[in-house]
Each structure stands twice: as C-alpha cells, then as structure tokens.
Motif scaffolding. Sequence first.
Motif, PDB file in Angstrom:
ATOM      1  N   ASP A  20      -5.724  -1.453  -5.102  1.00  0.00           N
ATOM      2  CA  ASP A  20      -5.276  -2.014  -3.823  1.00  0.00           C
ATOM      3  C   ASP A  20      -6.355  -2.920  -3.229  1.00  0.00           C
ATOM      4  O   ASP A  20      -7.339  -2.447  -2.676  1.00  0.00           O
ATOM      5  N   GLU A  21      -6.172  -4.212  -3.374  1.00  0.00           N
ATOM      6  CA  GLU A  21      -7.069  -5.239  -2.821  1.00  0.00           C
ATOM      7  C   GLU A  21      -8.533  -4.994  -3.200  1.00  0.00           C
ATOM      8  O   GLU A  21      -9.403  -4.931  -2.354  1.00  0.00           O
ATOM      9  N   GLN A  59      -7.424   0.746  -0.407  1.00  0.00           N
ATOM     10  CA  GLN A  59      -7.748  -0.501   0.307  1.00  0.00           C
ATOM     11  C   GLN A  59      -8.927  -0.230   1.251  1.00  0.00           C
ATOM     12  O   GLN A  59      -9.843  -1.026   1.359  1.00  0.00           O
ATOM     13  N   THR A  68       0.838  -1.206   0.000  1.00  0.00           N
ATOM     14  CA  THR A  68       0.000   0.000   0.000  1.00  0.00           C
ATOM     15  C   THR A  68       0.873   1.258   0.000  1.00  0.00           C
ATOM     16  O   THR A  68       0.573   2.233  -0.693  1.00  0.00           O
TER      17      THR A  68
END
Length: 240
Positions: free
Chosen positions: A161-162, A85, A43
């Motif tokens: 991000d995810e 995220q 991240t």
Amino acid sequence: MAILSVSAVRKAFRGLRALDGVSFEVADGEILGVIGPNGAGKTTLFTVLAGGLPLDSGRVVLDGHDITGMPAHRVARAGLVRTFQLMRPFASMSVLDNVDIAAMTHVRSRREARSRAAEVVARVGLDEWRNVRAGTLPAAGLKRLELARALATRPRVLLLDEVLAGLVPAEREPVLELLAGLRERDGLTLVFVEHIMPAVMRLSDRVLVLDQGAVLACGAPAEVTADPRVVEAYLGEEPC
Ligand SMILES: Nc1ncnc2c1ncn2[C@@H]1O[C@H](COP(=O)(O)OP(=O)(O)OP(=O)(O)O)[C@@H](O)[C@H]1O
Ligand SMILES: [Mg+2]
C-alpha cells in the motif's frame, strides 16, 4: 492459473459503500497495479483481503483455498500479507528485532526466526541499519522495514500500500528494482496500490482502477490509462 481470486467483495462502513462488489483475479507471478482517487477503497480492499476487517459479502480464494473471513494471522499463514500505508514499527526496538517479531509468528523456533529476519533485512538493503532503533530510520528506511516485516512471513502474494509515498524520486528507483526482484528472484506475486503513475506504468503487468468502491477498468497499463473514463475519474482531463 490465478493465485488470487476476488469475487463480488463488499464492505460498508455505516452505510458508506467502501467496496461495492469488487471482482478480479491475479495470476501467479503477476504484478498488478491498483490505482484510483482518494477514498476509492484501495486500502480497504487490502485490509479486507488480508483479514484485517471482516467483509460483508463476497469470496476470496488464495491458491485454491477459500480464505474468506479468515483473520490476518491465518491469511498470512496461507501466504498472503499486506504492508501498511501508515507504518507503525516498534520505534524503540532495533530494525532486526522488529522483523524478528514478524518472523516469529511464522516459524517454529527462535533460531529460525532470527535467521529469517537477518535474511530479509539484508534482502531489503537494511543490513547496515539492522541494529539501529527503528524510530530513527528515515522514511526510505521505514518503507524497507515495512517490506521486510511482510517478507518475514514468507508470503506468496504481497499487497503493497503506497510503498513509494514519501520517498524522493531518487529513492524510488532502488525500491522499484527491489520489487521487480521479488517477482524475478523470489517468485512473488505483487499487488500494489500507488499514486505515482510512472512507477505504476513501469512495474505493472496489468492495472486495476477502483472508483467509489467498484472496478472502473482493468487491463494493460497503456490501455487503462488511455480509457476516457479513467482519465475523467482519476488522471484529470487533458488540457486542450
Ligand atoms: N475504518 C473505517 N471506518 C469508516 N470509514 C472508513 C474506514 N476506512 C475507510 N473508510 C472510508 O472508506 C472509503 C475508502 O477508504 P480507503 O482508505 O479504502 O481509500 P483509498 O482508496 O485507500 O484512499 P487513499 O488514496 O486516500 O489512500 C473512504 O470514504 C474512507 O473514508
Ligand atoms: Mg489508501
């Protein structure tokens, strides 16, 4: 030809070396998966690349332009944007208005922003939800909204991000198809952090492994996941 070139990027938080000399390149139209254990710096890498935090040293070049140290709005204007995220939409505003705000920073008129917002809301499959308050969206809808807000700035390189975290398996497949389509139809370059390995294996052209702020391995998905160092650092020892 590399669209994104990252050289020797370092970032420390009060002595903790979150990024400790990270270098890699991403080709135009490539999909690069980024994996690594919790706290590896994934991240932080996105935050630094997208101009969310200044880096300590290193160089970031986007499509031939040095974007090192630029603030997020200038990086976005240059064509690189990231998703978060932890998503923070404006909960009391509609889905469309949330995307409209993102589009506003990148177009000249209200009308253009509105039309861009409507286009990307449809693109991510949220048309039916466009007028509901963002705070009422289920997890899968929030993920799509996050994607729409990033797409509203018309990026060439998207850092995800995810994006699959928190989705049940049945919800993942359509998102994976959407991501593949962003490359195929829209010509986007994708860099995505993901812990769900089947998705990483399926979507990535190459996989980059981060461990303790450094690149542990980078290469073809099958090659990287068979690397004993990667197995040890991240994937877990195979039972005998
Ligand atoms: N703003 C911050 N201030 C201080 N330390 C931070 C900050 N952001 C991240 N860190 C630390 O930097 C390291 C890397 O964190 P990062 O969030 O980048 O990891 P990650 O690979 O994304 O992990 P995860 O898989 O859990 O999301 C961790 O040790 C984390 O605690
Ligand atoms: Mg993370």
